[in-house]
Design an enzyme around this catalytic site. Structure first.
Site, mmCIF file in Angstrom:
data_model
loop_
_atom_site.group_PDB
_atom_site.id
_atom_site.type_symbol
_atom_site.label_atom_id
_atom_site.label_comp_id
_atom_site.label_asym_id
_atom_site.label_seq_id
_atom_site.Cartn_x
_atom_site.Cartn_y
_atom_site.Cartn_z
ATOM 1 C CE1 TYR A 89 -4.027 -2.049 0.333
ATOM 2 C CE2 TYR A 89 -2.670 -3.327 1.838
ATOM 3 C CZ TYR A 89 -3.803 -3.202 1.058
ATOM 4 O OH TYR A 89 -4.706 -4.234 0.994
ATOM 5 C CG ASN A 112 -10.958 -2.685 -7.806
ATOM 6 O OD1 ASN A 112 -11.642 -2.281 -8.744
ATOM 7 N ND2 ASN A 112 -10.044 -3.620 -7.953
ATOM 8 C CB CYS A 120 -7.503 -4.506 -5.644
ATOM 9 S SG CYS A 120 -8.920 -5.610 -5.735
ATOM 10 C CG HIS A 121 -5.277 -10.121 -7.220
ATOM 11 N ND1 HIS A 121 -5.989 -9.555 -8.267
ATOM 12 C CD2 HIS A 121 -4.256 -10.805 -7.784
ATOM 13 C CE1 HIS A 121 -5.419 -9.906 -9.413
ATOM 14 N NE2 HIS A 121 -4.365 -10.662 -9.151
ATOM 15 C CD GLU A 147 -1.772 -12.321 -11.019
ATOM 16 O OE1 GLU A 147 -0.789 -11.642 -10.629
ATOM 17 O OE2 GLU A 147 -2.910 -11.856 -11.164
#
Length: 151
Positions: A89, A112, A120-121, A147
């Site tokens: 953040y 979001n 946002c993850h 990912e």
């Protein structure tokens, strides 16, 4: 608002649009489907399926999330976080030129309306620990693991 539902490895997702652009992606089933045949819904479904198969690293969809100017700024920056990467953040706040706005970034991240597509993850705590996610931490962890498996 038009909606359609897609079933994914993390459960059902409801695609919401204004008919031309995706306005929200919600966890679960939220409304009767009336947008299934719209091109924007078909494209969104196809791109989400490709993402979950590890074949899509970035989304190319018209988006129209509603939010404050600051939220829009945060969400635009989130879309630049590369697939498989994370930022804290504080790093997002610094990238926006507002190094003291980590909490505000967290609030914008939480609001979001188009998770996964606006990734946002990929935002984590300053220690690298997974913190907060509208879909729940297990889903955030699953997305980041997906990912990591498909660099």
């Amino acid at each position: 608002m038009y909606t359609s539902v897609i079933h994914t490895p993390i459960g059902a997702l409801t695609i919401c649009s204004n008919g031309a652009a995706v306005t929200a992606l919600r966890f679960g089933i939220y409304r009767e489907e009336d947008g299934r045949d719209l091109p924007v819904h078909q494209a969104c479904q196809q791109q989400l399926e490709e993402y979950f198969m590890g074949r899509r690293k970035a989304f190319d969809l018209p988006l129209a999330p509603e939010g404050t100017p600051f939220q829009q700024e945060v969400w635009a920056l989130l879309r630049t976080i590369p697939y498989g990467s994370t930022l804290s953040y504080g790093q997002v706040a610094a990238a926006l030129g507002r190094p003291r706005a980590a909490r505000a970034v967290g609030l914008a991240n939480n609001r979001n309306p188009i998770p996964i597509i606006i990734p946002c993850h990929r935002v984590v705590g300053s220690s690298g620990k997974l913190v907060g996610y509208a879909g729940g931490l297990p889903i955030k962890e699953t997305l980041l693991e997906l990912e990591a498996r498909h660099p």
